[in-house]
Design a protein around this motif. Structure first.
Motif, PDB file in Angstrom:
ATOM      1  N   THR A 172       0.993  -1.259  -0.111  1.00 16.68           N
ATOM      2  CA  THR A 172      -0.105   0.103  -0.074  1.00 16.68           C
ATOM      3  C   THR A 172       0.636   1.183   0.050  1.00 16.68           C
ATOM      4  O   THR A 172       0.641   2.468  -0.785  1.00 16.68           O
ATOM      5  CB  THR A 172      -1.005   0.070   1.285  1.00 16.68           C
ATOM      6  N   GLN A 176       1.921   3.872  -3.490  1.00 23.32           N
ATOM      7  CA  GLN A 176       1.663   5.272  -3.103  1.00 23.32           C
ATOM      8  C   GLN A 176       3.006   6.162  -3.603  1.00 23.32           C
ATOM      9  O   GLN A 176       3.408   7.205  -3.977  1.00 23.32           O
ATOM     10  CB  GLN A 176       1.345   5.730  -1.831  1.00 23.32           C
ATOM     11  N   GLU A 177       4.109   5.331  -3.206  1.00 26.75           N
ATOM     12  CA  GLU A 177       5.731   6.151  -3.063  1.00 26.75           C
ATOM     13  C   GLU A 177       6.087   6.045  -4.773  1.00 26.75           C
ATOM     14  O   GLU A 177       6.382   7.145  -5.169  1.00 26.75           O
ATOM     15  CB  GLU A 177       6.511   5.733  -2.178  1.00 26.75           C
ATOM     16  N   MET A 205      -3.815   3.023 -10.249  1.00 26.37           N
ATOM     17  CA  MET A 205      -2.970   3.985  -9.497  1.00 26.37           C
ATOM     18  C   MET A 205      -1.724   4.105 -10.554  1.00 26.37           C
ATOM     19  O   MET A 205      -0.675   5.022 -10.242  1.00 26.37           O
ATOM     20  CB  MET A 205      -2.607   3.403  -8.346  1.00 26.37           C
TER      21      MET A 205
END
Length: 348
Positions: A172, A176-177, A205
């Motif tokens: 998760t 995101q990074e 994403m």
């Protein structure tokens, strides 16, 4: 338009949308679905690898500790079972890495995965000069950028939810990074994935596709022992825990697996080894070796011999989503359908 025909039309639209989302991954792998099989020692061999590829995914041979001759035979045996693309996972610390890369190039393996560390410039050049595409693992954004700069054709970011050897950060957070920052090459996500709707979220994403191991380890085509697979079916997510380190002076590489008598004995073994070190009976180096050697051969004992109490039953936290033994093709079809159904629910 009749309701059934309307539903079918919506499903076609949703499937086309899914295909667009992972088009980059499909093109890179040369597959119908951008789903890779995680390379699992003793499990990811010719039968499972060919089954994943034949079902539209991308199987990956786990070279592990194989020597060049054995790897060459495994590649040829896999080719005899599938005409679809598959890759080979090599460990960067293998003492014969150069020879293993040569075997892959001579066998015209299209994709080589270098895992277990940052690949050297020489290894990167050997893979790419040989005409294969290089896939590398990136456990952090700074390393992802470096690997993209130095020649990796694609990356896998694997969260700590995965089975086997793991890093400290969850998928998760890694997603995101890294996904918003790395756009020049495809990035595949891994760790704790067991459903197609979760994969869909990662594609949205920016992921190019997904890598799964645990669900495939319990497939019909997996050569893992029946007791090994049955342990997966019984287990819940909280049963898959990383190995515990008792003392910072004696590092333990974190490995996620099902808690059993072996993991309990490992804690006792560490404590006893620490006592012997502190009493002067063992040097620091000898004590470290005592701890490291505890699990020698333990994965094979679990996977091949079915010793699920004393062996190392490596499994990711997605093991709680393994509810039955299924053919690989059914698993992949289920993942795709779950992603399509998620898109249909949104449209509705």
């Amino acid at each position: 338009m009749p309701p059934d025909a309307l539903l079918a039309d919506h499903e076609v639209t949703a499937r086309a949308q899914l295909d667009r989302l992972w088009a980059r991954g499909r093109e890179f792998l040369g597959t119908e679905f951008a789903i890779l099989g995680g390379a699992m020692s003793w499990v990811s061999e010719r039968h499972l690898v060919s089954a994943i590829s034949n079902a539209g995914g991308f199987g990956v041979i786990a070279c592990g500790s194989m020597g060049p001759d054995l790897l060459a035979r495994e590649i040829e045996a896999t080719k005899a079972l599938t005409g679809k693309p598959f890759g080979v996972n090599l460990i960067t610390m293998h003492p014969q890495l150069d020879d293993l890369i040569r075997v892959c190039i001579e066998a015209r393996v299209g994709h080589v995965v270098l895992a277990g560390g940052i690949p050297s410039g020489a290894a990167v050049r050997a893979v790419k000069d040989g005409g294969a595409k290089l896939i590398a693992f990136a456990p952090a954004l700074v390393l992802a950028k470096r690997l993209a700069r130095t020649g990796a054709d694609a990356l896998v970011i694997e969260g700590s939810e995965a089975g086997g050897h793991i890093g400290p950060v969850s998928l998760t957070v890694l997603a995101q990074e890294i996904l918003p920052q790395i756009r020049d090459i495809p990035v595949f996500v891994a760790g704790g994935l067991g459903r197609g709707d979760a994969i869909l979220g990662m594609l949205e994403m920016g992921a190019a596709g997904a890598q799964l191991g645990t669900r495939f380890a319990a497939s019909s085509e997996s050569i893992a022992h029946d007791r090994y697979k049955a342990a997966f079916v019984r287990a819940s997510a909280r049963d898959a825990l990383p190995s515990v380190q008792l003392d910072d002076r004696f590092p333990v590489i974190p490995v996620r697996g099902l808690v059993n008598e072996g993991t309990k004995r490992f804690l006792v073994h560490q404590a006893e080894t620490l006592r012997r070190f502190q009493s002067g009976e063992l040097t620091k180096e000898a004590a470290q070796l005592e701890i490291e050697h505890f699990w020698a051969g333990a994965l094979r004992r679990a996977v091949i011999d079915g010793d699920i109490e004393g062996g190392s039953v490596m499994a990711g936290q997605s093991v709680g989503m393994v509810t039955q033994i299924q053919p690989t093709a059914v698993i992949i079809a289920e993942l795709v359908d779950q992603a399509v159904q998620a898109l249909l629910r949104r449209a509705a």
